[in-house]
Design a protein around this motif. Structure first.
Motif, PDB file in Angstrom:
ATOM      1  N   MET A 138      28.021  33.624  -7.100  1.00 12.66           N
ATOM      2  CA  MET A 138      28.420  35.056  -7.453  1.00 12.66           C
ATOM      3  C   MET A 138      27.336  35.954  -7.422  1.00 12.66           C
ATOM      4  SD  MET A 138      31.162  34.067  -7.779  1.00 12.66           S
ATOM      5  CE  MET A 138      31.816  36.007  -8.055  1.00 12.66           C
ATOM      6  N   LYS A 139      26.089  35.604  -7.743  1.00 17.10           N
ATOM      7  CA  LYS A 139      24.907  36.563  -7.635  1.00 17.10           C
ATOM      8  C   LYS A 139      24.795  36.991  -6.301  1.00 17.10           C
ATOM      9  CE  LYS A 139      20.282  37.418  -9.212  1.00 17.10           C
ATOM     10  NZ  LYS A 139      20.678  38.391 -10.275  1.00 17.10           N
ATOM     11  N   ALA A 140      24.947  36.204  -5.354  1.00 13.00           N
ATOM     12  CA  ALA A 140      24.851  36.570  -3.872  1.00 13.00           C
ATOM     13  C   ALA A 140      25.995  37.609  -3.417  1.00 13.00           C
ATOM     14  CB  ALA A 140      24.839  35.398  -2.842  1.00 13.00           C
TER      15      ALA A 140
ATOM     16  N   PRO B  19      27.156  43.035 -12.491  1.00 10.59           N
ATOM     17  CA  PRO B  19      27.366  42.160 -11.463  1.00 10.59           C
ATOM     18  C   PRO B  19      28.202  41.009 -11.877  1.00 10.59           C
ATOM     19  CG  PRO B  19      24.902  42.672 -11.285  1.00 10.59           C
ATOM     20  CD  PRO B  19      25.682  43.266 -12.709  1.00 10.59           C
ATOM     21  N   ALA B  20      28.451  40.696 -13.138  1.00 15.62           N
ATOM     22  CA  ALA B  20      28.968  39.550 -13.468  1.00 15.62           C
ATOM     23  C   ALA B  20      30.656  39.758 -13.614  1.00 15.62           C
ATOM     24  CB  ALA B  20      28.790  39.222 -14.920  1.00 15.62           C
TER      25      ALA B  20
ATOM     26  N   ASP C  80      27.672  31.890 -20.428  1.00 12.61           N
ATOM     27  CA  ASP C  80      26.771  32.852 -20.839  1.00 12.61           C
ATOM     28  C   ASP C  80      25.554  33.045 -20.202  1.00 12.61           C
ATOM     29  OD1 ASP C  80      28.338  33.668 -22.898  1.00 12.61           O
ATOM     30  OD2 ASP C  80      27.512  32.607 -24.412  1.00 12.61           O
ATOM     31  N   TRP C  81      24.825  31.818 -19.806  1.00 16.95           N
ATOM     32  CA  TRP C  81      23.750  31.693 -19.062  1.00 16.95           C
ATOM     33  C   TRP C  81      23.774  32.042 -17.669  1.00 16.95           C
ATOM     34  CZ3 TRP C  81      22.832  29.064 -14.785  1.00 16.95           C
ATOM     35  CH2 TRP C  81      23.447  27.781 -14.414  1.00 16.95           C
ATOM     36  N   GLN C  82      24.989  31.379 -17.081  1.00 15.43           N
ATOM     37  CA  GLN C  82      25.355  32.048 -15.756  1.00 15.43           C
ATOM     38  C   GLN C  82      25.523  33.555 -15.626  1.00 15.43           C
ATOM     39  OE1 GLN C  82      29.106  29.619 -15.399  1.00 15.43           O
ATOM     40  NE2 GLN C  82      27.976  28.578 -13.804  1.00 15.43           N
ATOM     41  N   ALA C  83      26.090  34.396 -16.687  1.00 15.58           N
ATOM     42  CA  ALA C  83      26.315  35.726 -16.510  1.00 15.58           C
ATOM     43  C   ALA C  83      24.990  36.406 -16.542  1.00 15.58           C
ATOM     44  CB  ALA C  83      27.314  36.301 -17.548  1.00 15.58           C
ATOM     45  N   ASP C  84      24.080  36.025 -17.446  1.00  8.76           N
ATOM     46  CA  ASP C  84      22.859  36.477 -17.693  1.00  8.76           C
ATOM     47  C   ASP C  84      22.020  36.306 -16.389  1.00  8.76           C
ATOM     48  OD1 ASP C  84      23.311  37.017 -20.114  1.00  8.76           O
ATOM     49  OD2 ASP C  84      22.293  35.247 -21.162  1.00  8.76           O
ATOM     50  N   PHE C  85      22.423  35.385 -15.612  1.00  6.93           N
ATOM     51  CA  PHE C  85      21.182  34.937 -14.315  1.00  6.93           C
ATOM     52  C   PHE C  85      22.005  36.065 -13.416  1.00  6.93           C
ATOM     53  CE2 PHE C  85      21.948  32.615 -10.481  1.00  6.93           C
ATOM     54  CZ  PHE C  85      20.741  33.071  -9.838  1.00  6.93           C
ATOM     55  N   VAL C  86      23.198  36.181 -13.265  1.00  7.83           N
ATOM     56  CA  VAL C  86      23.955  37.009 -12.314  1.00  7.83           C
ATOM     57  C   VAL C  86      23.420  38.500 -12.507  1.00  7.83           C
ATOM     58  CG1 VAL C  86      26.107  38.060 -11.435  1.00  7.83           C
ATOM     59  CG2 VAL C  86      25.814  35.460 -11.785  1.00  7.83           C
ATOM     60  N   ARG C  87      23.334  38.839 -13.815  1.00  2.14           N
ATOM     61  CA  ARG C  87      22.865  40.188 -14.192  1.00  2.14           C
ATOM     62  C   ARG C  87      21.330  40.535 -14.008  1.00  2.14           C
ATOM     63  NH1 ARG C  87      26.531  39.358 -18.999  1.00  2.14           N
ATOM     64  NH2 ARG C  87      28.355  40.343 -18.531  1.00  2.14           N
ATOM     65  N   SER C  88      20.431  39.637 -14.034  1.00  2.00           N
ATOM     66  CA  SER C  88      19.067  39.568 -13.991  1.00  2.00           C
ATOM     67  C   SER C  88      18.561  40.241 -12.565  1.00  2.00           C
ATOM     68  CB  SER C  88      18.502  38.245 -13.827  1.00  2.00           C
ATOM     69  OG  SER C  88      17.074  38.258 -13.859  1.00  2.00           O
TER      70      SER C  88
END
Length: 252
Positions: free
Chosen positions: A55-57, A13-14, A26-34
């Motif tokens: 971005m996650k939405a 998803p990132a 990095d933390w944003q990408a990890d969150f988006v992928r969670s």
């Protein structure tokens, strides 16, 4: 049938942020992928929590047809701003299909996925009735009423992939967000970002903020400390000290 780019975004998803010309920390990408079903995020001001949630939405909306994503906040204008930012980010994705539904408080993609901005009324009564929600994002959760959060949670009940996301800075030692963050409940995936991890915020700016906000507000907004509210008659530490298992009650 999904195109190659859509398949890649579904696997990672990132990648959608890169396509929208957004560079995630990095933390944003990890969150988006969670894929965690419950995520609590304790993030300092202006460190990118809303951008990462946008971005996650969008990553869900673009890869999961007919998915329903809700954004709830203590003020309607905050929810509306989230939708506006989602619309702008979506518009930067190359060759993205046109939105089939576009209004101040909602966007609908060609695949019938929707992102809705909901009013943050105190009791949550106006939110009831929505179901099969894929993702519910509660922005500034610490400033939302417990009743509002209680109204949102059941909306995820019938979606096997449903995700509930709390985004917030602290607002005193009280409420659902505080209790969630301080608990040891393993069902929650917690993300905490330390002050200074965002290269876009300079030490000079933080020094001015500390001077102008005062120590208490600075510690709350930027250091993400849960502090006693100013109107509390007794501090939390004093109240906690009243209860102990070390002294046996006289009547036992």
């Amino acid at each position: 049938m999904l195109m190659a780019a859509d398949m890649a975004r579904a696997l990672d998803p990132a990648l959608l942020a890169r396509d929208a010309d957004i560079e995630l920390d990095d933390w944003q990408a990890d969150f988006v992928r969670s894929t965690a079903s419950q995520i609590a995020m304790l993030i300092p001001r202006q460190h990118g929590k809303t951008e990462s949630a946008v971005m996650k939405a969008l990553s869900v909306a673009t890869t999961e047809p007919e998915s329903l994503i809700l954004i709830v906040s203590p003020a309607q204008r905050l929810s509306d701003e989230f939708v506006r930012r989602a619309r702008m980010a979506y518009g930067r994705i190359p060759n993205a299909p046109a939105l089939v539904g576009d209004a101040a408080r909602r966007i609908e993609l060609e695949n019938k996925a929707r992102i809705l901005a909901l009013p943050g009324d105190n009791d949550g009564d106006t939110l009831r009735g929505l179901a099969n929600v894929r993702m519910a994002i509660i922005d500034e959760t610490s400033r939302c009423s417990d009743a509002l959060i209680t109204a949102v949670r059941p909306m995820l009940a019938t979606n096997a992939n449903g995700q509930l996301i709390y985004l917030s800075t602290p607002a005193g030692k009280r409420g659902v967000f505080y209790e969630t963050w301080r608990s040891d409940d393993p069902d929650w995936h917690r993300i905490h970002v330390e002050l200074g991890s965002c290269p876009r915020i300079t030490p000079e700016f933080l020094a001015r903020e500390r001077k102008n906000l005062g120590e208490t507000k600075y510690r709350e907004e930027y250091l993400c400390e849960f502090l006693d509210t100013e109107d509390a008659a007794f501090s939390t530490s004093i109240i906690d000290a009243m209860f102990t298992n070390e002294v046996r009650p006289l009547w036992m």
